[in-house]
Design a protein around this motif. Structure first.
Motif, PDB file in Angstrom:
ATOM      1  N   PHE A  61      37.537  39.456  47.842  1.00 49.62           N
ATOM      2  CA  PHE A  61      38.092  40.451  46.925  1.00 49.62           C
ATOM      3  C   PHE A  61      38.912  39.780  45.818  1.00 49.62           C
ATOM      4  N   PHE A  62      39.429  38.567  46.138  1.00 46.96           N
ATOM      5  CA  PHE A  62      40.272  37.869  45.163  1.00 46.96           C
ATOM      6  C   PHE A  62      39.503  36.767  44.436  1.00 46.96           C
ATOM      7  N   SER A  63      38.180  36.814  44.474  1.00 43.07           N
ATOM      8  CA  SER A  63      37.413  35.759  43.801  1.00 43.07           C
ATOM      9  C   SER A  63      37.675  35.818  42.292  1.00 43.07           C
ATOM     10  N   GLY A  64      37.471  34.680  41.638  1.00 42.20           N
ATOM     11  CA  GLY A  64      37.788  34.596  40.203  1.00 42.20           C
ATOM     12  C   GLY A  64      39.270  34.290  40.034  1.00 42.20           C
ATOM     13  N   ASP A  65      39.901  34.922  39.076  1.00 41.60           N
ATOM     14  CA  ASP A  65      41.320  34.662  38.808  1.00 41.60           C
ATOM     15  C   ASP A  65      42.135  35.934  39.054  1.00 41.60           C
ATOM     16  N   PRO A  66      42.576  36.133  40.308  1.00 44.30           N
ATOM     17  CA  PRO A  66      43.291  37.383  40.616  1.00 44.30           C
ATOM     18  C   PRO A  66      44.603  37.521  39.848  1.00 44.30           C
ATOM     19  N   PHE A  67      45.254  36.375  39.536  1.00 48.96           N
ATOM     20  CA  PHE A  67      46.551  36.471  38.843  1.00 48.96           C
ATOM     21  C   PHE A  67      46.372  36.940  37.400  1.00 48.96           C
ATOM     22  N   ALA A  68      45.266  36.503  36.809  1.00 48.02           N
ATOM     23  CA  ALA A  68      44.977  36.986  35.450  1.00 48.02           C
ATOM     24  C   ALA A  68      44.730  38.495  35.493  1.00 48.02           C
ATOM     25  N   LEU A 100      45.885  40.536  37.722  1.00 47.14           N
ATOM     26  CA  LEU A 100      47.175  41.181  37.994  1.00 47.14           C
ATOM     27  C   LEU A 100      47.935  41.400  36.679  1.00 47.14           C
ATOM     28  N   GLY A 101      47.945  40.357  35.836  1.00 48.89           N
ATOM     29  CA  GLY A 101      48.623  40.461  34.542  1.00 48.89           C
ATOM     30  C   GLY A 101      48.021  41.563  33.682  1.00 48.89           C
ATOM     31  N   GLU A 102      46.678  41.636  33.721  1.00 54.31           N
ATOM     32  CA  GLU A 102      46.003  42.658  32.903  1.00 54.31           C
ATOM     33  C   GLU A 102      46.291  44.068  33.425  1.00 54.31           C
ATOM     34  N   ARG A 103      46.450  44.179  34.738  1.00 61.89           N
ATOM     35  CA  ARG A 103      46.560  45.522  35.331  1.00 61.89           C
ATOM     36  C   ARG A 103      47.996  46.033  35.423  1.00 61.89           C
ATOM     37  N   LEU A 104      48.978  45.142  35.285  1.00 62.23           N
ATOM     38  CA  LEU A 104      50.362  45.602  35.408  1.00 62.23           C
ATOM     39  C   LEU A 104      50.714  46.718  34.415  1.00 62.23           C
TER      40      LEU A 104
END
Lengths: 135, 445
Positions: free
Chosen positions: B333-340, B342-346
């Motif tokens: 579920f966290f494949s790719g860049d989850p932190f990026a 997260l930043g986009e979805r905040l």
């Protein structure tokens, strides 16, 4: 939240009465028409999933023609050609014991099927016919 | 059709007998508190957890997956349990008193029976339709044994890359065990689901009483649980949420009871250890429950946690070995860049939280999560350790689902719509347990 014990007992009885009402409503509806009483999730997904799930009826019919473990090539009508990869994907789920090697137009399926595979024809109306067994 | 049902019921009876034999005298001592049904449910759950995982281990070692070999496995477990307990010479534990029954108690019992009967009727009437059952759980149960041999090679075939081949095999193995090694039919899947549901109701009623609820309130809360989406919504049939709910309530029940009956600590460990066999989120759930056990254990009695770890370790290790060496890698579920992500979805956090809150407050949940929030407030205010531990376990899992929503590679609103109500439904029994504890704490004051 200043409930005392007698209030909790009263709450339990009132809760049970409400639950009885809910269960009675559900029971009546269930026996009148099961699918009329879908929950929110079912209303949203049941139609889609069950329509897709019908592929398992086709899968069961195909499986009924094959020996366990026998690989199969599915021969489809030309009208279904655009759905070939969809059928391969779905029948791979639906067939428990038989690997789906390929989904091809009828003539190509018969010509290309390896000797250890059966060929099953899938018509546009979803009826299935065994064209040949594995050698 | 009828033979499939009889086969499932016969397997379930033998599994429960084997489980009862393995758990031994401690189970008999719990019977007055749990009732026959509660004790049978616990025996079936623990027996099923051990035997399904043992079947996989023995199958990998070459044991044929045939009716006769599985019958030998079940009878062997039964005989081993009897022998061990005879050699150990364990004594029956003292039994608590059975309370007197009022009219309200009989009414509550009647409503619970009606709730359970309606659950069974619904499962029987509706077709097995959930796509995730067909594509993820059912296909594994039907394919993992071929011609009497365990064969997991099919999981690596490209056609099945979207069927989550990395998901744990505990639930499909349990279905295979109940159908005696043959590919389970739709009726067999439904029957196993019904058994999980009934066992969950029996255990929930028992553990609510063990948490201090009066018997009538415990029955009423259980009847309420039986009307919730986990039982009523047939999307859950043939999926792993019901087994996960049973395993979590089983683990909570055993941790709670083991504080008074020390012989149950290893069995609490077995229940914890089985959680990751059911679903991937069983891992954080097991860790949260283990931490709750640690928090509830008085200082100086931490030897009990060694017994808990002793029961959990073989299953946890086995699950990891299967995942690392036998299951193909899946899409995280966290494949790719989850932190990026997260930043986009905040910036849209409000929309996502509102979507989740809307599902938790939906009419189908029958007000559960409002009740849970109220119970959490009462328990925190009263500093009730047991209740706070239960609230924390549920809150941790909800927090995990929240984190997944913000990091998942899928469009978050679609993910919430497709998964959130189903996976939170599995937490409902633990939330009801916390609610029951809040009532009990209020009445004890």
């Amino acid at each position: 939240m200043h409930l005392r014990q007698p209030n909790i007992n009263l709450l339990v009885v009132v809760g049970l009465l409400l639950l009885t009402l809910l269960l009675t409503t559900r029971a009546i509806a269930l026996f009148q028409n099961p699918t009329a009483l879908l929950g929110a999730r079912e209303r949203e997904f049941y139609g889609w999933a069950w329509r897709e799930g019908r592929v398992h009826e086709v899968g069961a019919a195909v499986a009924g023609l094959l020996a366990p473990g026998e690989p199969v090539v599915i021969a489809i009508d030309r009208s279904e050609l655009s759905n070939a990869s969809w059928w391969r994907f779905q029948l791979s789920y639906a067939l428990a014991q038989n690997p789906v090697l390929a989904v091809r137009p009828r003539q190509m399926a018969l010509a290309e099927a390896p000797p250890n595979a059966a060929v099953v024809s899938l018509a546009a109306d979803r009826t299935v016919t065994l064209l040949c067994h594995a050698e | 059709m009828l033979s499939d049902l009889c086969a499932v019921l016969a397997a379930a009876a033998l599994i429960a007998l084997a489980g009862a034999s393995l758990v031994g005298p401690a189970l008999g001592a719990l019977r007055p508190l749990f009732g026959r049904l509660g004790a049978a449910a616990l025996a079936w759950f623990l027996g099923g957890a051990l035997l399904a995982s043992s079947m996989l281990a023995l199958g990998l070692a070459g044991l044929p997956i045939r009716p006769w070999s599985l019958a030998l496995l079940l009878l062997g477990a039964f005989a081993a349990g009897r022998l061990v307990h005879r050699l150990a010479g364990l004594q029956r534990l003292p039994a608590p008193l059975v309370p007197a029954r009022s009219r309200a108690h009989l009414f509550a019992r009647l409503v619970l029976v009606a709730s359970a009967a309606l659950f069974l009727a619904r499962v029987e009437v509706m077709p097995l339709w959930s796509w995730d059952h067909h594509a993820i759980w059912g296909i594994k149960a039907r394919r993992m044994a071929a011609e009497g041999r365990l064969d997991l090679a099919f999981l690596a075939t490209p056609e099945l890359k979207d069927s989550r081949p990395d998901y744990p095999l505990g639930y499909p193995a349990a279905c295979l065990l109940h159908s005696w090694g043959r590919p389970p039919s739709p009726l067999a899947f439904k029957a196993v689901h019904a058994l999980f549901g009934l066992a969950l109701l029996a255990l929930l009623a028992a553990v609510l009483r063990a948490a201090g609820c009066p018997a009538t309130l415990a029955l009423a809360l259980t009847a309420w649980a039986g009307a919730m989406p986990l039982f009523w919504d047939t999307e859950a049939v043939g999926q792993a949420e019901m087994p996960l709910a049973l395993a979590s309530v089983g683990a909570a029940a055993l941790i709670l009871l083991a504080r008074h009956h020390g012989a149950l600590w290893p069995w609490a460990g077995v229940a914890l250890g089985f959680l990751p066999w059911v679903k991937q989120e069983g891992w954080p759930l097991a860790v949260a429950l283990a931490l709750a056990a640690l928090w509830l254990t008085p200082a100086g009695k931490h030897w009990r946690l060694k017994a808990l770890a002793l029961g959990a370790f073989p299953l946890l290790l086995g699950e990891r070995l299967v995942a690392w060496f036998l299951l193909p890698p899946g899409v995280s579920f966290f494949s790719g860049d989850p932190f990026a992500r997260l930043g986009e979805r905040l910036p849209e956090a409000g929309t996502l939280l509102l979507a989740m809150a809307r599902h938790l407050a939906a009419r189908e949940t029958l007000g559960l999560w409002f009740g849970f929030a109220l119970a959490a407030t009462v328990l925190l205010r009263r500093r009730d350790r047991l209740g706070i531990a239960l609230v924390a376990v549920v809150a941790v899992q909800l927090g995990l689902y929240l984190a997944i929503t913000f990091g998942v590679y899928l469009p978050p609103l679609d993910h919430i719509r497709a998964s959130f109500p189903r996976i939170t439904a599995a937490l409902a029994p633990l939330a009801i347990l916390a609610l029951g504890r809040a009532f009990a704490a209020r009445m004890e004051a």
